[in-house]
Enzyme design. Structure first.
Site, PDB file in Angstrom:
ATOM      1  N   THR A  46       0.832  -1.206   0.000  1.00  0.00           N
ATOM      2  CA  THR A  46       0.000   0.000   0.000  1.00  0.00           C
ATOM      3  C   THR A  46       0.865   1.254   0.000  1.00  0.00           C
ATOM      4  O   THR A  46       0.621   2.194  -0.765  1.00  0.00           O
ATOM      5  CB  THR A  46      -0.907   0.018   1.249  1.00  0.00           C
ATOM      6  OG1 THR A  46      -1.687  -1.170   1.277  1.00  0.00           O
ATOM      7  CG2 THR A  46      -1.826   1.227   1.236  1.00  0.00           C
ATOM      8  N   THR A  47       1.890   1.271   0.849  1.00  0.00           N
ATOM      9  CA  THR A  47       2.757   2.440   0.959  1.00  0.00           C
ATOM     10  C   THR A  47       3.550   2.663  -0.321  1.00  0.00           C
ATOM     11  O   THR A  47       3.980   3.781  -0.599  1.00  0.00           O
ATOM     12  CB  THR A  47       3.704   2.281   2.171  1.00  0.00           C
ATOM     13  OG1 THR A  47       2.932   1.932   3.319  1.00  0.00           O
ATOM     14  CG2 THR A  47       4.465   3.555   2.467  1.00  0.00           C
ATOM     15  N   TYR A 109     -13.322  -4.999  -2.397  1.00  0.00           N
ATOM     16  CA  TYR A 109     -14.517  -4.631  -3.164  1.00  0.00           C
ATOM     17  C   TYR A 109     -15.459  -5.807  -3.432  1.00  0.00           C
ATOM     18  O   TYR A 109     -16.672  -5.685  -3.290  1.00  0.00           O
ATOM     19  CB  TYR A 109     -14.153  -3.961  -4.505  1.00  0.00           C
ATOM     20  CG  TYR A 109     -15.357  -3.374  -5.215  1.00  0.00           C
ATOM     21  CD1 TYR A 109     -15.902  -2.160  -4.793  1.00  0.00           C
ATOM     22  CD2 TYR A 109     -15.958  -4.029  -6.279  1.00  0.00           C
ATOM     23  CE1 TYR A 109     -17.024  -1.630  -5.427  1.00  0.00           C
ATOM     24  CE2 TYR A 109     -17.076  -3.514  -6.909  1.00  0.00           C
ATOM     25  CZ  TYR A 109     -17.605  -2.314  -6.478  1.00  0.00           C
ATOM     26  OH  TYR A 109     -18.707  -1.797  -7.090  1.00  0.00           O
ATOM     27  N   TYR A 135      -2.575 -10.475   4.403  1.00  0.00           N
ATOM     28  CA  TYR A 135      -2.643  -9.068   4.797  1.00  0.00           C
ATOM     29  C   TYR A 135      -4.100  -8.719   5.055  1.00  0.00           C
ATOM     30  O   TYR A 135      -4.915  -8.749   4.140  1.00  0.00           O
ATOM     31  CB  TYR A 135      -2.039  -8.193   3.706  1.00  0.00           C
ATOM     32  CG  TYR A 135      -2.016  -6.710   3.981  1.00  0.00           C
ATOM     33  CD1 TYR A 135      -2.229  -6.180   5.257  1.00  0.00           C
ATOM     34  CD2 TYR A 135      -1.760  -5.802   2.949  1.00  0.00           C
ATOM     35  CE1 TYR A 135      -2.204  -4.821   5.497  1.00  0.00           C
ATOM     36  CE2 TYR A 135      -1.721  -4.432   3.180  1.00  0.00           C
ATOM     37  CZ  TYR A 135      -1.947  -3.948   4.449  1.00  0.00           C
ATOM     38  OH  TYR A 135      -1.923  -2.589   4.680  1.00  0.00           O
ATOM     39  N   ARG A 140      -9.430  -0.705   4.527  1.00  0.00           N
ATOM     40  CA  ARG A 140      -9.234  -0.460   3.091  1.00  0.00           C
ATOM     41  C   ARG A 140     -10.003  -1.439   2.215  1.00  0.00           C
ATOM     42  O   ARG A 140     -10.470  -1.084   1.139  1.00  0.00           O
ATOM     43  CB  ARG A 140      -7.743  -0.547   2.734  1.00  0.00           C
ATOM     44  CG  ARG A 140      -6.926   0.659   3.171  1.00  0.00           C
ATOM     45  CD  ARG A 140      -5.482   0.510   2.710  1.00  0.00           C
ATOM     46  NE  ARG A 140      -4.682   1.659   3.083  1.00  0.00           N
ATOM     47  CZ  ARG A 140      -4.506   2.747   2.331  1.00  0.00           C
ATOM     48  NH1 ARG A 140      -5.098   2.838   1.155  1.00  0.00           N
ATOM     49  NH2 ARG A 140      -3.745   3.735   2.745  1.00  0.00           N
ATOM     50  N   LYS A 163       0.093 -10.053   8.163  1.00  0.00           N
ATOM     51  CA  LYS A 163       0.202  -8.648   8.560  1.00  0.00           C
ATOM     52  C   LYS A 163      -1.180  -8.261   9.075  1.00  0.00           C
ATOM     53  O   LYS A 163      -2.136  -8.194   8.308  1.00  0.00           O
ATOM     54  CB  LYS A 163       0.613  -7.769   7.384  1.00  0.00           C
ATOM     55  CG  LYS A 163       0.667  -6.279   7.732  1.00  0.00           C
ATOM     56  CD  LYS A 163       1.023  -5.419   6.525  1.00  0.00           C
ATOM     57  CE  LYS A 163       1.005  -3.937   6.892  1.00  0.00           C
ATOM     58  NZ  LYS A 163       1.284  -3.065   5.730  1.00  0.00           N
ATOM     59  N   ILE A 205       5.419  -4.797   9.972  1.00  0.00           N
ATOM     60  CA  ILE A 205       5.580  -4.307   8.595  1.00  0.00           C
ATOM     61  C   ILE A 205       5.186  -2.847   8.668  1.00  0.00           C
ATOM     62  O   ILE A 205       4.022  -2.512   8.822  1.00  0.00           O
ATOM     63  CB  ILE A 205       4.741  -5.126   7.606  1.00  0.00           C
ATOM     64  CG1 ILE A 205       5.294  -6.561   7.543  1.00  0.00           C
ATOM     65  CG2 ILE A 205       4.755  -4.487   6.220  1.00  0.00           C
ATOM     66  CD1 ILE A 205       4.515  -7.500   6.649  1.00  0.00           C
TER      67      ILE A 205
END
Length: 293
Positions: A46-47, A109, A135, A140, A163, A205
């Site tokens: 994501t980052t 989604y 994850y 999100r 994570k 993380i």
């Protein structure tokens, strides 16, 4: 065994003004993190703005990090997707270019059922031989990995970690009950590292490690070595800066902060864009207070 213990940095992806990846800055960032003693690098999470990278760029970034690291620490490629076939493709390509493990976010989604979620991870894992880290970040994706689901997914042979970014301490404790030599739990929240370590986690993380790689790694290893006072001091000292880098959606503030350190340009791809002036002012304030500026 395990994939890594300590702090893995969820690395930003430097970009040029035209939106292309700045590979020169990327390689320099990797070198800096190695010098600072980071324990692992997560590329295209994501980052790292993976959601706006084309597949060719996505794999090129992972490959560039792998080549620069040259086997010194694990490189984990972010390869999750809400399209299972796309996730398979990215995962196979990440393995091909040398990633040591994969970080695979829950499908977003689509709202997969428990049954189809297992099939999703099984389909990806069947096509790769390297470890997979689940994850879970419901804020999100809209999909939370419950302890019961983690226990089910843990049965897949190369699922070797998670994570955990739910922020729910009670859930984290239950998931840490599942931790063993073949399954590691990593904090996905920089402000909850020590609570997770206290119930059997293996590390973090980390987003803040983009700015504080040495300190974040040392904090984890201090805790695991029994120096609880030193670890607590670091965790609490980082809090104002952690709050600052999450003032806006990640990775907008942290990339700006890395830019303030002079380690990458401050460019993004839409729908992400430059932070508000107030965010920049707060970043400068907290980075100065921490001694980074």
């Amino acid at each position: 065994m395990g994939i890594f213990t300590g702090a893995g940095v969820a690395l930003v992806t430097p970009m040029n003004a035209d939106g292309t990846v700045n590979f020169e800055q990327l390689r320099a960032l990797v070198d800096w993190h190695l010098e600072q003693g980071i324990d692992a690098i997560i590329a295209c999470g994501t980052t790292g703005e993976a959601s706006t990278l084309k597949d060719e760029e996505h794999i090129a970034v992972i490959e560039a990090v792998v080549k620069q690291v040259a086997g010194r620490i694990p490189v984990i490629g972010g390869t999750g997707s809400n399209d299972t076939q796309h996730g398979i493709h990215l995962s196979m390509e990440a393995e091909r270019v040398g990633a040591d493990a994969l970080l695979v976010v829950t499908p977003y989604y689509n709202k997969a059922t428990n049954k189809s979620l297992v099939k999703h991870y099984e389909a990806i894992c069947e096509k790769v031989s390297i470890p997979v880290i689940l994850y879970s970040v419901a804020s999100r994706t809209g999909l939370n990995l419950t302890p019961a689901m983690v226990a089910e997914l843990k049965k897949i042979p190369n699922v070797q970690g998670i994570k955990e970014a739910s922020g729910n301490i009670s859930q984290i404790v239950e998931i840490c009950q599942l931790a063993d030599d073949n399954f590691q739990v990593y904090s996905g929240n920089d402000d909850q590292v020590l609570p997770l370590l206290s119930v059997g986690g293996s590390g973090v993380i980390s987003t803040i490690a983009n700015l504080l790689p040495a300190e974040t790694s040392k904090m984890v290893h201090d805790y695991l070595a029994g120096d609880l006072q030193a670890a607590q001091k670091t965790q609490l000292a980082q809090l104002p800066l952690i709050h600052a880098i999450f003032t806006e959606v990640n990775p907008v503030p942290v990339k700006a902060a890395v830019s303030l350190l002079g380690k990458c340009d401050c460019h993004y791809r839409l729908p992400l864009d430059a932070p508000e002036d107030s965010t920049l002012a707060l970043l400068k304030k907290e980075m100065t207070a921490y001694g980074l500026l």
